[in-house]
Design a protein around this motif. Sequence first.
Motif, PDB file in Angstrom:
ATOM      1  N   VAL A 679      84.870  38.226  -1.382  1.00  0.00           N
ATOM      2  CA  VAL A 679      84.360  38.874  -0.411  1.00  0.00           C
ATOM      3  C   VAL A 679      83.522  39.781  -1.166  1.00  0.00           C
ATOM      4  N   ARG A 680      82.182  39.516  -0.843  1.00  0.00           N
ATOM      5  CA  ARG A 680      81.047  40.289  -1.345  1.00  0.00           C
ATOM      6  C   ARG A 680      80.700  41.473  -0.561  1.00  0.00           C
ATOM      7  N   ILE A 681      80.563  42.551  -0.493  1.00  0.00           N
ATOM      8  CA  ILE A 681      79.985  43.722   0.179  1.00  0.00           C
ATOM      9  C   ILE A 681      78.498  43.934   0.073  1.00  0.00           C
ATOM     10  N   PRO A 682      77.702  43.467   0.886  1.00  0.00           N
ATOM     11  CA  PRO A 682      76.397  43.761   0.630  1.00  0.00           C
ATOM     12  C   PRO A 682      75.839  45.090   0.463  1.00  0.00           C
ATOM     13  N   ASP A 683      75.130  45.346  -0.595  1.00  0.00           N
ATOM     14  CA  ASP A 683      74.486  46.672  -0.628  1.00  0.00           C
ATOM     15  C   ASP A 683      75.470  47.693  -1.181  1.00  0.00           C
ATOM     16  N   ALA A 684      76.839  47.499  -1.529  1.00  0.00           N
ATOM     17  CA  ALA A 684      77.637  48.301  -1.796  1.00  0.00           C
ATOM     18  C   ALA A 684      77.906  48.368  -3.379  1.00  0.00           C
ATOM     19  N   PRO A 685      77.894  50.014  -3.897  1.00  0.00           N
ATOM     20  CA  PRO A 685      78.252  50.308  -4.784  1.00  0.00           C
ATOM     21  C   PRO A 685      79.624  50.299  -5.261  1.00  0.00           C
ATOM     22  N   HIS A 686      80.303  51.235  -6.208  1.00  0.00           N
ATOM     23  CA  HIS A 686      81.859  50.878  -6.450  1.00  0.00           C
ATOM     24  C   HIS A 686      82.596  51.419  -5.575  1.00  0.00           C
ATOM     25  N   GLY A 687      82.271  52.421  -4.836  1.00  0.00           N
ATOM     26  CA  GLY A 687      83.153  52.759  -3.745  1.00  0.00           C
ATOM     27  C   GLY A 687      83.167  52.264  -2.640  1.00  0.00           C
ATOM     28  N   ILE A 688      84.234  52.236  -1.692  1.00  0.00           N
ATOM     29  CA  ILE A 688      84.300  51.185  -0.831  1.00  0.00           C
ATOM     30  C   ILE A 688      84.320  52.158   0.689  1.00  0.00           C
ATOM     31  N   TYR A 689      84.716  53.309   0.734  1.00  0.00           N
ATOM     32  CA  TYR A 689      84.686  53.931   2.079  1.00  0.00           C
ATOM     33  C   TYR A 689      83.677  55.148   2.141  1.00  0.00           C
ATOM     34  N   LYS A 690      82.521  54.828   1.409  1.00  0.00           N
ATOM     35  CA  LYS A 690      81.482  55.603   1.839  1.00  0.00           C
ATOM     36  C   LYS A 690      80.956  55.608   2.977  1.00  0.00           C
ATOM     37  N   ARG A 691      80.887  54.381   3.613  1.00  0.00           N
ATOM     38  CA  ARG A 691      80.493  54.241   5.157  1.00  0.00           C
ATOM     39  C   ARG A 691      81.777  53.665   5.777  1.00  0.00           C
ATOM     40  N   PRO A 692      82.035  54.282   6.778  1.00  0.00           N
ATOM     41  CA  PRO A 692      83.509  54.021   7.443  1.00  0.00           C
ATOM     42  C   PRO A 692      83.731  52.442   7.705  1.00  0.00           C
ATOM     43  N   SER A 693      82.705  51.794   8.065  1.00  0.00           N
ATOM     44  CA  SER A 693      83.231  50.400   8.428  1.00  0.00           C
ATOM     45  C   SER A 693      83.495  49.771   7.251  1.00  0.00           C
ATOM     46  N   ASN A 694      83.029  50.209   6.131  1.00  0.00           N
ATOM     47  CA  ASN A 694      83.435  49.490   4.908  1.00  0.00           C
ATOM     48  C   ASN A 694      84.853  49.563   4.532  1.00  0.00           C
ATOM     49  N   LEU A 695      85.675  50.725   4.875  1.00  0.00           N
ATOM     50  CA  LEU A 695      87.044  50.880   4.933  1.00  0.00           C
ATOM     51  C   LEU A 695      87.813  49.846   5.648  1.00  0.00           C
ATOM     52  N   MET A 696      87.103  49.869   6.968  1.00  0.00           N
ATOM     53  CA  MET A 696      87.765  48.958   8.041  1.00  0.00           C
ATOM     54  C   MET A 696      87.598  47.407   7.653  1.00  0.00           C
ATOM     55  N   SER A 697      86.396  47.274   6.957  1.00  0.00           N
ATOM     56  CA  SER A 697      86.354  45.581   6.450  1.00  0.00           C
ATOM     57  C   SER A 697      87.291  45.483   5.184  1.00  0.00           C
ATOM     58  N   LYS A 698      87.490  46.393   4.416  1.00  0.00           N
ATOM     59  CA  LYS A 698      88.066  46.003   3.145  1.00  0.00           C
ATOM     60  C   LYS A 698      89.616  45.742   3.758  1.00  0.00           C
ATOM     61  N   VAL A 699      90.285  46.896   4.548  1.00  0.00           N
ATOM     62  CA  VAL A 699      91.569  46.732   4.936  1.00  0.00           C
ATOM     63  C   VAL A 699      91.741  45.467   5.970  1.00  0.00           C
ATOM     64  N   ALA A 700      90.602  45.074   6.939  1.00  0.00           N
ATOM     65  CA  ALA A 700      90.770  44.039   7.537  1.00  0.00           C
ATOM     66  C   ALA A 700      90.810  42.459   6.792  1.00  0.00           C
ATOM     67  N   HIS A 701      90.077  42.552   5.699  1.00  0.00           N
ATOM     68  CA  HIS A 701      90.058  41.348   4.867  1.00  0.00           C
ATOM     69  C   HIS A 701      91.517  41.283   3.904  1.00  0.00           C
ATOM     70  N   ILE A 702      91.989  42.277   3.579  1.00  0.00           N
ATOM     71  CA  ILE A 702      93.213  42.536   2.881  1.00  0.00           C
ATOM     72  C   ILE A 702      94.226  42.028   3.887  1.00  0.00           C
TER      73      ILE A 702
END
Length: 716
Positions: A679-702
């Motif tokens: 799973v590649r997160i476009p435009d994303a640096p090391h951290g994942i929940y800087k933008r809320p939808s990224n936190l959602m996406s990370k947990v959803a994929h897991i």
Amino acid sequence: MIMKKGICIALMAIAPLASGLAIAQTITPTIAQTSSADSTIATSGKSAVESSSVDDSKRLQLEDIFSLEYASNLEINAKGDEVYFVRNYMDIHTDKKLGNIWKVDSKKNLTPVTNGLHVDHSPTLSPDNKKLAYISTASGKPQIHIKWLDTGVTGQMSHFTHSPSNLSWSPDGRYIAFTRFVAEKPKSVVSLPGKPKGAKWAKPAIFIDDMYYRFDGAGLTPPGNRQLFLMSADGGAARQLSQGKFDHSGPLSWSRDGEQIIYSANTRDDSELEWTDSNIFSLDIDSLAVIQLTDRNGPDKQAVISPNGKMIAYLGFDQHYKNYENTQLYIMQLDGSNKRSLTASFDRSVNSIKWADNSKGLFMSYHDRGETYVAYQPLSGKRKVVAKNLGGLAFGRPYTGSEFDVADNGTIAFTYSAPQRPADIAISRKGKTTQLTSLNDNALSHKTLASIKEMTVKSSYDDLEVQAWVAYPPGYEADKKSGKKFPLILEIHGGPVTNYGPHFAAEIQLMAASGYVVVYANPRGSDSYGKAFSQLIYNNYPSQDFDDLMSVVDGVIAQDAIDTDNLFVTGGSGGGVLTAWIVGHTDRFKAAVVAKPVINWYSFALTTDIYPFVIKNWFEKMPWEDAEHYMKLSPISYVGNVTTPTMLLTGEADIRTPIAESEQFYQALKLRNIDTAMVRIPDAPHGIYKRPSNLMSKVAHILWWFDKYQQEDRQQ
């Protein structure tokens, strides 16, 4: 925190406040905007809760992330009866964490201070408590603003090209000192001839010869440095006070007569190799003369002058080039003489400090066994705990981020942590703690959240005590009585020298809401357990921390209703390293998700943005001098043992643990025909929940990945 090229970054390991490999956080579309395939991801993960006694509507959902708030950036007034703070919220339209300034008084009355239309932060009261300086993006760029509290009038005081920070009022309230990046011309060694007027050629080449030339979340670093400035509280031009090709760091502290400013900086000629070696300096505002007050090898920082103007307190330690050192609290005279540590015998790191108004001692925060406390440390005598349950700033995962401030009368304001709520504001006075805000009651009071319980186990390796916490899904006790067994997720923290604790964590809660028992722990190498515990992984990571984590899993299985055929493991950054290590050393887990990992220490050490720091503080030799050792500690060396279905998840713009690390493991698993995905997160640096939808996406994929293997198991 270390300032480099005007960018504030957290370091791992040697700085106990840091999350190390983990720094920023990431970016993906909101679930509402995903494709049909992503919609499947967002709505799966239900198998573990199909027969639960708790209605799904009462469980935390992915979209609830946008309903959550937390408090930060607090500032208490002199009387101790009002606290100014930033109320952070998740904006569903811009997919960003935003915030504006609020005030809460001792009677729990909440009042907005700024209008909430912009990002406002860093509230700083004037000495007479009649004005509030802060930084706002009201003009489109972060600028200094002042609010006159008696009239409510607000004015923008600056018009800078780069963001100000570290606001500090002069003792008489007439001036504000701050730091700001000052750009220099980019280096260019060639000029291409022959370009016709109006021609559109390719962008010019970028010439780089700096040791540190990029930072995660910021990209290539522009030439220039952070300097000290002074401006009138009535507005007008700002005067640059400092010079030099090095960063001047805060916080900034004024002498009692308003003639000097104390700051920290690394002025070494070889600062890029020794970039944690900062010292304390005093700058005369009129003459601009600079006096160096400390001179040892090690980070001296957070200098604060005592209210009586006679002493300076600061934090630091002697550099021994290890993965961790305890940060101590020091004091010295105003001229730099008579330096001494007040915490030399205290086997914990001091995070932040505030002087008592009578100058007879300091308040200090520190981590101990996954929790954060404030203690009063007199200049001579025993320290005493005066506030506890600090935390709640990490939000996504259960780290121990927190803040506190102290009023003239000794009232302590702090970010209050509870396992089922993000940070609120509380005050403590004479041993009594009062919670002033309940920012998430509307969002969470009608939800049935996971309960959190502590446990300790002894490591199978050497009987070392390891602390852990277990999050139980809603309805656990009732469903357990009916004979139900629950799938288990082992979630591993990053750093590696950081710590988890009994704090709210959206990711943990969402996993538990999907029916999983979730366990998280502080294996050897974590901080808050003393220097020796943290240094057990020096030049030895991963190693016996694997045994610690397996012992934690065994401990949960021994005490709880766990389906041992459905064990799962995940972790990010340092936790990703350990997850990749685990699947190369055991096949007990049904599936794994490895997030933003280091897979190959040799390649990582030569591609990460903090490469000199990593090599000097985590290893004893350069990679080419000891390739065998680097590879011995690399998960890629054990990929031939992996049978566990393993997903990789990393931001494409990650330069802390570059995505090439994930690609190595993914491609190796593909070559071995092991079930894997990336799973590649476009435009994303090391951290994942800087933008809320990224936190959602990370947990959803897991959860999708783990549920996939539960489903396959049921089909067999």
